[in-house]
Design an enzyme around this catalytic site. Structure first.
Site, PDB file in Angstrom:
ATOM      1  N   THR A  48      32.502  -9.425  25.426  1.00  0.00           N
ATOM      2  CA  THR A  48      33.033 -10.028  24.205  1.00  0.00           C
ATOM      3  C   THR A  48      34.482 -10.407  24.502  1.00  0.00           C
ATOM      4  O   THR A  48      34.978 -10.143  25.597  1.00  0.00           O
ATOM      5  CB  THR A  48      32.933  -9.050  23.009  1.00  0.00           C
ATOM      6  OG1 THR A  48      33.494  -9.664  21.851  1.00  0.00           O
ATOM      7  CG2 THR A  48      33.659  -7.743  23.257  1.00  0.00           C
ATOM      8  N   THR A  49      35.150 -11.029  23.533  1.00  0.00           N
ATOM      9  CA  THR A  49      36.557 -11.378  23.748  1.00  0.00           C
ATOM     10  C   THR A  49      37.321 -10.089  24.044  1.00  0.00           C
ATOM     11  O   THR A  49      37.220  -9.126  23.291  1.00  0.00           O
ATOM     12  CB  THR A  49      37.124 -12.048  22.474  1.00  0.00           C
ATOM     13  OG1 THR A  49      36.190 -13.018  22.028  1.00  0.00           O
ATOM     14  CG2 THR A  49      38.450 -12.699  22.742  1.00  0.00           C
ATOM     15  N   ARG A 100      15.064 -14.417  23.433  1.00  0.00           N
ATOM     16  CA  ARG A 100      13.722 -14.953  23.640  1.00  0.00           C
ATOM     17  C   ARG A 100      13.705 -16.472  23.786  1.00  0.00           C
ATOM     18  O   ARG A 100      12.644 -17.070  23.888  1.00  0.00           O
ATOM     19  CB  ARG A 100      12.822 -14.578  22.449  1.00  0.00           C
ATOM     20  CG  ARG A 100      12.284 -13.175  22.509  1.00  0.00           C
ATOM     21  CD  ARG A 100      11.244 -13.058  23.611  1.00  0.00           C
ATOM     22  NE  ARG A 100      10.755 -11.707  23.731  1.00  0.00           N
ATOM     23  CZ  ARG A 100       9.667 -11.252  23.130  1.00  0.00           C
ATOM     24  NH1 ARG A 100       8.967 -12.020  22.342  1.00  0.00           N
ATOM     25  NH2 ARG A 100       9.293 -10.019  23.306  1.00  0.00           N
ATOM     26  N   ARG A 102      25.886 -18.500  25.389  1.00  0.00           N
ATOM     27  CA  ARG A 102      25.004 -17.323  25.428  1.00  0.00           C
ATOM     28  C   ARG A 102      24.439 -16.958  24.052  1.00  0.00           C
ATOM     29  O   ARG A 102      23.445 -16.279  23.961  1.00  0.00           O
ATOM     30  CB  ARG A 102      25.716 -16.127  26.043  1.00  0.00           C
ATOM     31  CG  ARG A 102      26.798 -15.551  25.167  1.00  0.00           C
ATOM     32  CD  ARG A 102      27.316 -14.251  25.736  1.00  0.00           C
ATOM     33  NE  ARG A 102      28.151 -14.473  26.891  1.00  0.00           N
ATOM     34  CZ  ARG A 102      29.148 -13.656  27.234  1.00  0.00           C
ATOM     35  NH1 ARG A 102      29.388 -12.580  26.524  1.00  0.00           N
ATOM     36  NH2 ARG A 102      29.893 -13.903  28.281  1.00  0.00           N
ATOM     37  N   ASN A 114      31.116 -12.898  11.103  1.00  0.00           N
ATOM     38  CA  ASN A 114      30.756 -13.546  12.364  1.00  0.00           C
ATOM     39  C   ASN A 114      29.257 -13.336  12.620  1.00  0.00           C
ATOM     40  O   ASN A 114      28.799 -12.188  12.700  1.00  0.00           O
ATOM     41  CB  ASN A 114      31.602 -12.928  13.489  1.00  0.00           C
ATOM     42  CG  ASN A 114      31.308 -13.538  14.833  1.00  0.00           C
ATOM     43  OD1 ASN A 114      30.153 -13.775  15.167  1.00  0.00           O
ATOM     44  ND2 ASN A 114      32.330 -13.780  15.628  1.00  0.00           N
ATOM     45  N   GLU A 148      35.445 -20.171  16.601  1.00  0.00           N
ATOM     46  CA  GLU A 148      36.229 -19.570  17.686  1.00  0.00           C
ATOM     47  C   GLU A 148      35.948 -20.372  18.937  1.00  0.00           C
ATOM     48  O   GLU A 148      34.779 -20.649  19.254  1.00  0.00           O
ATOM     49  CB  GLU A 148      35.793 -18.124  17.921  1.00  0.00           C
ATOM     50  CG  GLU A 148      36.235 -17.188  16.841  1.00  0.00           C
ATOM     51  CD  GLU A 148      35.712 -15.779  17.093  1.00  0.00           C
ATOM     52  OE1 GLU A 148      35.119 -15.508  18.146  1.00  0.00           O
ATOM     53  OE2 GLU A 148      35.893 -14.962  16.197  1.00  0.00           O
ATOM     54  N   GLY A 178      32.077  -9.018  12.882  1.00  0.00           N
ATOM     55  CA  GLY A 178      30.751  -9.463  13.301  1.00  0.00           C
ATOM     56  C   GLY A 178      29.833  -8.334  13.695  1.00  0.00           C
ATOM     57  O   GLY A 178      28.907  -7.969  12.976  1.00  0.00           O
ATOM     58  N   HIS A 179      30.106  -7.743  14.839  1.00  0.00           N
ATOM     59  CA  HIS A 179      29.149  -6.826  15.466  1.00  0.00           C
ATOM     60  C   HIS A 179      28.651  -5.731  14.515  1.00  0.00           C
ATOM     61  O   HIS A 179      27.440  -5.499  14.397  1.00  0.00           O
ATOM     62  CB  HIS A 179      29.762  -6.201  16.727  1.00  0.00           C
ATOM     63  CG  HIS A 179      28.815  -5.323  17.456  1.00  0.00           C
ATOM     64  ND1 HIS A 179      27.936  -5.793  18.400  1.00  0.00           N
ATOM     65  CD2 HIS A 179      28.547  -4.009  17.331  1.00  0.00           C
ATOM     66  CE1 HIS A 179      27.190  -4.808  18.834  1.00  0.00           C
ATOM     67  NE2 HIS A 179      27.545  -3.709  18.208  1.00  0.00           N
ATOM     68  N   HIS A 188      25.783 -12.664  16.616  1.00  0.00           N
ATOM     69  CA  HIS A 188      24.743 -11.798  17.182  1.00  0.00           C
ATOM     70  C   HIS A 188      23.356 -12.041  16.603  1.00  0.00           C
ATOM     71  O   HIS A 188      22.363 -11.560  17.157  1.00  0.00           O
ATOM     72  CB  HIS A 188      25.155 -10.332  17.106  1.00  0.00           C
ATOM     73  CG  HIS A 188      26.267 -10.042  18.077  1.00  0.00           C
ATOM     74  ND1 HIS A 188      26.383 -10.709  19.275  1.00  0.00           N
ATOM     75  CD2 HIS A 188      27.319  -9.193  18.025  1.00  0.00           C
ATOM     76  CE1 HIS A 188      27.446 -10.276  19.925  1.00  0.00           C
ATOM     77  NE2 HIS A 188      28.042  -9.364  19.175  1.00  0.00           N
ATOM     78  N   GLU A 213      45.442 -14.620  14.209  1.00  0.00           N
ATOM     79  CA  GLU A 213      44.498 -13.521  13.973  1.00  0.00           C
ATOM     80  C   GLU A 213      44.908 -12.408  14.921  1.00  0.00           C
ATOM     81  O   GLU A 213      44.920 -12.589  16.150  1.00  0.00           O
ATOM     82  CB  GLU A 213      43.057 -13.965  14.246  1.00  0.00           C
ATOM     83  CG  GLU A 213      42.078 -12.804  14.032  1.00  0.00           C
ATOM     84  CD  GLU A 213      40.617 -13.214  14.171  1.00  0.00           C
ATOM     85  OE1 GLU A 213      40.284 -14.397  13.936  1.00  0.00           O
ATOM     86  OE2 GLU A 213      39.816 -12.333  14.525  1.00  0.00           O
ATOM     87  N   ARG A 228      30.512 -20.341  22.721  1.00  0.00           N
ATOM     88  CA  ARG A 228      31.050 -20.009  24.049  1.00  0.00           C
ATOM     89  C   ARG A 228      30.674 -21.083  25.056  1.00  0.00           C
ATOM     90  O   ARG A 228      29.661 -21.759  24.908  1.00  0.00           O
ATOM     91  CB  ARG A 228      30.500 -18.653  24.511  1.00  0.00           C
ATOM     92  CG  ARG A 228      30.942 -17.492  23.646  1.00  0.00           C
ATOM     93  CD  ARG A 228      30.472 -16.189  24.252  1.00  0.00           C
ATOM     94  NE  ARG A 228      31.195 -15.941  25.480  1.00  0.00           N
ATOM     95  CZ  ARG A 228      32.218 -15.088  25.588  1.00  0.00           C
ATOM     96  NH1 ARG A 228      32.610 -14.390  24.573  1.00  0.00           N
ATOM     97  NH2 ARG A 228      32.836 -14.943  26.746  1.00  0.00           N
ATOM     98  N   HIS A 234      38.321  -7.828  15.232  1.00  0.00           N
ATOM     99  CA  HIS A 234      37.743  -7.400  16.508  1.00  0.00           C
ATOM    100  C   HIS A 234      37.518  -5.893  16.504  1.00  0.00           C
ATOM    101  O   HIS A 234      38.446  -5.126  16.318  1.00  0.00           O
ATOM    102  CB  HIS A 234      38.567  -7.792  17.737  1.00  0.00           C
ATOM    103  CG  HIS A 234      37.663  -7.983  18.918  1.00  0.00           C
ATOM    104  ND1 HIS A 234      37.324  -6.951  19.760  1.00  0.00           N
ATOM    105  CD2 HIS A 234      36.979  -9.057  19.345  1.00  0.00           C
ATOM    106  CE1 HIS A 234      36.473  -7.405  20.665  1.00  0.00           C
ATOM    107  NE2 HIS A 234      36.243  -8.677  20.436  1.00  0.00           N
ATOM    108  N   GLY A 235      36.258  -5.535  16.636  1.00  0.00           N
ATOM    109  CA  GLY A 235      35.886  -4.124  16.746  1.00  0.00           C
ATOM    110  C   GLY A 235      35.901  -3.363  15.426  1.00  0.00           C
ATOM    111  O   GLY A 235      35.713  -2.141  15.421  1.00  0.00           O
ATOM    112  N   HIS A 248      31.309 -18.318  17.362  1.00  0.00           N
ATOM    113  CA  HIS A 248      32.012 -18.554  18.631  1.00  0.00           C
ATOM    114  C   HIS A 248      31.064 -19.351  19.528  1.00  0.00           C
ATOM    115  O   HIS A 248      30.050 -18.819  19.989  1.00  0.00           O
ATOM    116  CB  HIS A 248      32.366 -17.204  19.267  1.00  0.00           C
ATOM    117  CG  HIS A 248      33.203 -17.316  20.503  1.00  0.00           C
ATOM    118  ND1 HIS A 248      33.727 -16.212  21.131  1.00  0.00           N
ATOM    119  CD2 HIS A 248      33.609 -18.389  21.233  1.00  0.00           C
ATOM    120  CE1 HIS A 248      34.423 -16.598  22.198  1.00  0.00           C
ATOM    121  NE2 HIS A 248      34.350 -17.922  22.287  1.00  0.00           N
TER     122      HIS A 248
END
Ligand code: PXP
Length: 244
Positions: free
Chosen positions: A99-100, A17, A48, A6, A69, A212-213, A9, A150, A44, A190-191, A42
């Site tokens: 986040t989700t 910026r 964002r 993902n 997503e 992702g993160h 980020h 998922e 959104r 996730h996570g 994702h």
């Protein structure tokens, strides 16, 4: 087991910026070259991080699989029908969340999910539904004819180093076993991090992890290619039979 990366980020940094770098499209290409089996974004509703332009370009550039997503809104369905990602993952979305925060409640919103999934399936896109590790949610997906889920590993990820870990892993295992019996294709995410991924990657019924993160965070120190390679290696090692 496949790894979906993902790249949201990378866009988060760009949007900090409101400029044109770093470009998540570059990140998608680099991640693929480093071994990612798919790219997730994702889009959104508040835009964002990922923008419509990213979806448009990634649809052209991504050579593995593009997973979008998305919330179950008509605006998002229209965009999915326009750009045709390979997979659409339906997720809950609220304005204030960082986040989700959990899976979709398929039991309570079955009509909406059925309608959205029907529209996307009719255009030959695979539909995956992000659900908490809960047998009732898996059952509800099956009733709607959902073929891919998922499983949300967020609670496990938050508790992987305390005593709740066993409980959370057990919930995931039960949901995985149940989905497998129903012939539902199982993904998870996730996570997940370099520290906690192994226990999930060891469940061989799971076909793909979406991460992702942690990968993007670590890429700031080791570079994206190395961050993807290391995560792939951990996932592959988790499934190796123990050496004699
Ligand atoms: N799966 C879903 C459905 C998500 O919403 C997210 C976060 O966008 C992820 C996986 C990846 O989670 P993380 O960024 O914590 O690895």
């Amino acid at each position: 087991m496949r790894l979906g990366v993902n790249v949201d980020h990378i866009a988060t940094i760009r949007e900090a910026r409101k400029t044109n770098e770093p470009d998540p499209v570059y990140a998608a290409a680099l991640a693929e070259l480093a071994g990612a089996d798919g790219i997730t974004i994702h889009l959104r509703q508040d835009r964002r991080h990922i923008q419509e332009r990213d979806l448009r370009l990634m649809r052209e550039v991504v050579k593995t699989k593009l997973n979008l997503e998305m919330a179950t809104s008509m605006e998002m369905v229209k965009l999915a029908l326009k750009y045709k990602p390979d997979t659409c993952t339906l997720v809950p979305e609220t304005e204030d969340e960082v986040t989700t925060t959990g899976g979709l409640d398929v039991v309570m919103s079955s009509d909406k999910i059925e309608e959205v999934a029907g529209n996307l399936n009719a255009a030959n896109m695979e539909v995956s539904v992000f659900v908490d590790p809960d047998v009732d949610q898996v059952k509800a997906c099956h009733r709607l004819g959902i073929k891919v889920i998922e499983i949300n590993t967020g609670e496990y990820a938050e508790n992987w180093n305390n005593s709740y870990c066993v409980l959370e892993l057990d919930k995931i295992k039960k949901a995985v076993l149940y989905a497998k019996k129903l012939n539902i294709k199982i993904l998870a995410g996730h996570g997940l991090t370099y520290q906690n991924v192994t226990a999930i990657a060891a469940m061989d019924a799971i076909e793909e992890l979406n991460i992702g993160h942690s990968i993007i965070a670590n890429s700031t120190f080791m570079g994206l290619s190395e961050a993807v390679r290391r995560m792939k290696e951990l996932i592959e090692k988790a499934l190796l039979p123990l050496s004699k």
